[in-house]
Write an enzyme that holds these catalytic residues in place. Sequence first.
Site, PDB file in Angstrom:
ATOM      1  N   GLU A 133       0.816  -1.211   0.000  1.00 43.69           N
ATOM      2  CA  GLU A 133       0.000   0.000   0.000  1.00 43.69           C
ATOM      3  C   GLU A 133       0.855   1.268   0.000  1.00 43.69           C
ATOM      4  O   GLU A 133       1.859   1.355   0.702  1.00 43.69           O
ATOM      5  CB  GLU A 133      -0.901  -0.019   1.241  1.00 43.69           C
ATOM      6  CG  GLU A 133      -1.893   1.132   1.337  1.00 43.69           C
ATOM      7  CD  GLU A 133      -2.814   0.989   2.538  1.00 43.69           C
ATOM      8  OE1 GLU A 133      -3.792   1.759   2.612  1.00 43.69           O
ATOM      9  OE2 GLU A 133      -2.582   0.115   3.396  1.00 43.69           O
ATOM     10  N   LYS A 148      -9.093   2.996  -2.780  1.00 43.90           N
ATOM     11  CA  LYS A 148      -9.443   2.214  -1.592  1.00 43.90           C
ATOM     12  C   LYS A 148     -10.898   2.493  -1.216  1.00 43.90           C
ATOM     13  O   LYS A 148     -11.344   3.649  -1.213  1.00 43.90           O
ATOM     14  CB  LYS A 148      -8.507   2.590  -0.444  1.00 43.90           C
ATOM     15  CG  LYS A 148      -8.581   1.703   0.776  1.00 43.90           C
ATOM     16  CD  LYS A 148      -7.468   2.067   1.763  1.00 43.90           C
ATOM     17  CE  LYS A 148      -7.435   1.152   2.969  1.00 43.90           C
ATOM     18  NZ  LYS A 148      -6.301   1.466   3.886  1.00 43.90           N
ATOM     19  N   CYS A 162      -5.842  -3.250   1.819  1.00 42.19           N
ATOM     20  CA  CYS A 162      -5.662  -3.392   3.261  1.00 42.19           C
ATOM     21  C   CYS A 162      -6.965  -3.540   4.048  1.00 42.19           C
ATOM     22  O   CYS A 162      -7.512  -4.616   4.176  1.00 42.19           O
ATOM     23  CB  CYS A 162      -4.827  -2.237   3.796  1.00 42.19           C
ATOM     24  SG  CYS A 162      -4.151  -2.565   5.460  1.00 42.19           S
ATOM     25  N   PRO A 195      20.595   3.767  30.214  1.00 42.77           N
ATOM     26  CA  PRO A 195      20.776   3.655  31.667  1.00 42.77           C
ATOM     27  C   PRO A 195      20.313   2.251  32.095  1.00 42.77           C
ATOM     28  O   PRO A 195      19.129   1.935  32.019  1.00 42.77           O
ATOM     29  CB  PRO A 195      19.852   4.741  32.224  1.00 42.77           C
ATOM     30  CG  PRO A 195      19.612   5.683  31.079  1.00 42.77           C
ATOM     31  CD  PRO A 195      19.618   4.805  29.861  1.00 42.77           C
ATOM     32  N   LEU A 196      21.261   1.409  32.498  1.00 44.84           N
ATOM     33  CA  LEU A 196      20.983   0.010  32.821  1.00 44.84           C
ATOM     34  C   LEU A 196      20.946  -0.174  34.334  1.00 44.84           C
ATOM     35  O   LEU A 196      21.970  -0.098  35.008  1.00 44.84           O
ATOM     36  CB  LEU A 196      22.062  -0.886  32.208  1.00 44.84           C
ATOM     37  CG  LEU A 196      21.919  -2.395  32.397  1.00 44.84           C
ATOM     38  CD1 LEU A 196      20.613  -2.913  31.804  1.00 44.84           C
ATOM     39  CD2 LEU A 196      23.114  -3.122  31.775  1.00 44.84           C
ATOM     40  N   SER A 197      19.736  -0.400  34.870  1.00 48.00           N
ATOM     41  CA  SER A 197      19.546  -0.441  36.322  1.00 48.00           C
ATOM     42  C   SER A 197      19.707  -1.833  36.920  1.00 48.00           C
ATOM     43  O   SER A 197      19.818  -1.975  38.138  1.00 48.00           O
ATOM     44  CB  SER A 197      18.153   0.090  36.674  1.00 48.00           C
ATOM     45  OG  SER A 197      17.159  -0.833  36.243  1.00 48.00           O
ATOM     46  N   GLY A 198      19.678  -2.860  36.069  1.00 48.58           N
ATOM     47  CA  GLY A 198      19.718  -4.216  36.595  1.00 48.58           C
ATOM     48  C   GLY A 198      18.337  -4.794  36.856  1.00 48.58           C
ATOM     49  O   GLY A 198      18.211  -5.895  37.372  1.00 48.58           O
ATOM     50  N   GLY A 199      17.281  -4.055  36.490  1.00 46.14           N
ATOM     51  CA  GLY A 199      15.913  -4.539  36.629  1.00 46.14           C
ATOM     52  C   GLY A 199      15.411  -5.157  35.338  1.00 46.14           C
ATOM     53  O   GLY A 199      16.106  -5.166  34.314  1.00 46.14           O
ATOM     54  N   ASP A 254      13.031  -4.211  33.174  1.00 41.15           N
ATOM     55  CA  ASP A 254      12.765  -3.348  32.021  1.00 41.15           C
ATOM     56  C   ASP A 254      14.033  -2.943  31.272  1.00 41.15           C
ATOM     57  O   ASP A 254      14.148  -3.151  30.062  1.00 41.15           O
ATOM     58  CB  ASP A 254      11.989  -2.105  32.470  1.00 41.15           C
ATOM     59  CG  ASP A 254      10.597  -2.449  32.974  1.00 41.15           C
ATOM     60  OD1 ASP A 254      10.041  -3.463  32.525  1.00 41.15           O
ATOM     61  OD2 ASP A 254      10.079  -1.714  33.828  1.00 41.15           O
ATOM     62  N   SER A 255      14.979  -2.346  31.968  1.00 41.62           N
ATOM     63  CA  SER A 255      16.204  -1.915  31.286  1.00 41.62           C
ATOM     64  C   SER A 255      17.005  -3.117  30.791  1.00 41.62           C
ATOM     65  O   SER A 255      17.647  -3.050  29.732  1.00 41.62           O
ATOM     66  CB  SER A 255      17.061  -1.032  32.195  1.00 41.62           C
ATOM     67  OG  SER A 255      17.481  -1.731  33.348  1.00 41.62           O
TER      68      SER A 255
END
Length: 702
Positions: A45, A114, A175, A359-363, A365-366
């Site tokens: 499309e 369409k 579509c 920013p890697l927090s160790g949780g 999500d990150s």
Amino acid sequence: MGSKVKLAVCTLNQWVLDFEGNLERQIKAFKQAYEKGATYCLIPELSIPGYTCEDHFCEGDTELHSWEVLEKLLLMEESKHMICDVGMSIIHRGSRYNCRVIYLYQRILLIRPKMACANEGNYRELRWFVPWQKKKTVEQCLLPKSIQNITGQHTVPFGDGVIETQDTCVGSEVCEEMWSADCTNVHQSLNGVEIITNASGSHFNLRKLHVRADIIKVATARLGGAYLLANMVGCDSGRIFYDGCSMIAVNGEVVAQGLQFTLEEVEVTIATVDLEDIRKYRAAISSRSLQGAIETEYPRIRVQEFAMSPSGVLPQFKLGCSSPLCVDYKTPEEEIELSTACWLWDYLRRSGQSGFFLPLSGGVDSSSVACIVFGMCNMVCKAGKDGNQTVLNDIRRLVNDESYAVTSPEKLCNEIFTTCYMASKNSSVATKQRASSLAKRIGSNHLELCIDTVVSALLTVFTAVTGFIPKFKAHGGSNRENLALQNVQARIRMVLAYVFAQLLQWVRGKPGGLLVLGSSNVDESLRGYYTKYDCSSADINPIGGISKTDLKSFILHFTEKYSVHSLKEIVEAPPTAELEPLNEGEIAQTDEHDMGMTYQELSVFGKLRKVSLCGPYAMYMKLVHLWKATCSPSKVAEKVKHFFYSYSINRHKMTTLTPAMHAESYGPDDNRHDLRPFLYNKKWTWQFRKIDEHASQLEELD
């Protein structure tokens, strides 16, 4: 008479308003389809300008340049032997339509507008287009002079018609039409159309592919025929990801399927179909034949000099029909890995930046975001090793090395991905170790820093001005002080993330900057459980449309696939923001305690609110039955009221939500998918009173 035809559907990674690149990819697709012997080639499309240009569709330039691209396509030698089907917007008699342009060499056969515009969820097509509402009606459309000079046509058929060649009949839908209640393909099939095409811009959603596949299988099972679906792949220059998976179905069976997730910019999928199989299948269904006999006629554009099947016994004999196959469905965990990888790669390579900062927090999500980036690197490295020159060129530009050789995802990860653990005195040793361990395994360029001096400096300024010293609740402070002190830490991390993202490449002597990645999930966004302008504020967020529950499952999948067994600790650890003081070195704060609800409950609330369209009272009425085994009516009432209170006081945060890839049907994205006010009466007086009255009545009965 010959009855076997070769049909092609193309998956393209188009880029909005990139007319040069979009032309090159279409030319490549047509050449590949022609080389494979196709006599009909379907492109997705709005393939010429790209989907979706949004308000750029209203600009005259968009249509002008689309016609200019069409000029080039009309002159391709391949179109002498193959019907080509492309998409663009066209103004006809003062109204703008989303159109298919179906043509042979230097001759437009039909412009097919369409007939059903997508106008819910992620789509706003009625803002830019009108649907063609004159069913089975064709008018004459005046062509621009530049096109007239090529085709020798002053006007061409425009409307709801079908194309009849020497040997078959082809109809089109676009579509949304296949998703609508009154499907165009039904009427076309009843009227004898044997091949139906659908040029699509069908976005990715977790667990959606089986629905798309079932629709075309059921359509051809009920009515017979060949159904061609051509879909886009890649980032739509915004929050949407198209997952490709173009396919061809015949008489209820899929006979050809393209890749669902691919870094190839052009993929051509071919199927050989025996038209006699369609005719026999249809004639054997008595009810279909009876209905077809009274179906009103479609306007037919006759192309009597062109046959889609080769003539002669030997050419027909050499064509082997495509056999039915099992559709390749991915697990939700695989879908998360592959969709986000493709979306991130498209965004990175087209943004002009040179990598990512997280920013890697160790949780959870990150860590999920870090795993997704590594999955992207793995996918990119494989494509580079397999000879994808476009991917290889993009890699070399990103790392600023024209001779760069692809060796491992860890090495590429180290070149383009920086992670940073931003500790405070409220951070635990455990999360620091988890972040470090994950960064080491995936190969990211990992940094560690402490934000306490910055926090202290900022609070010193506040105290100097006001004379007040805010305290955490654990130290005798109020709720307001406690929240403010948490927000200070979160916002400082956001500021530092951007400082490092802008300057690290300068420090390393490399060009460009880094895109900051956010890491808030769809449930936290819905609840508003994050600090406005904290680390959730970033350039893009690959997990913003994914639930916490799915992210945990994804991490377990990643753990097994890449043997990162330390990730199990992250999944098993209670989610925490680590913004309040530790209790004897141990985490005292947890997300679910702070929110007053579990992530599982949040997911249920989200689906009822958005997918089931429930307000507070309707949600309560559903949950009082669903949760009756575990909760009393008054407890259900309390949970629902708490959710809507929290949702309403935090909805304003959605106006600044970092752009995230859409992946979940209940996503709260304020920009495009979930349009709501952001200033609510948080008391919901009328609604909450009805809930309380009903709960009281139920408990009195008990």
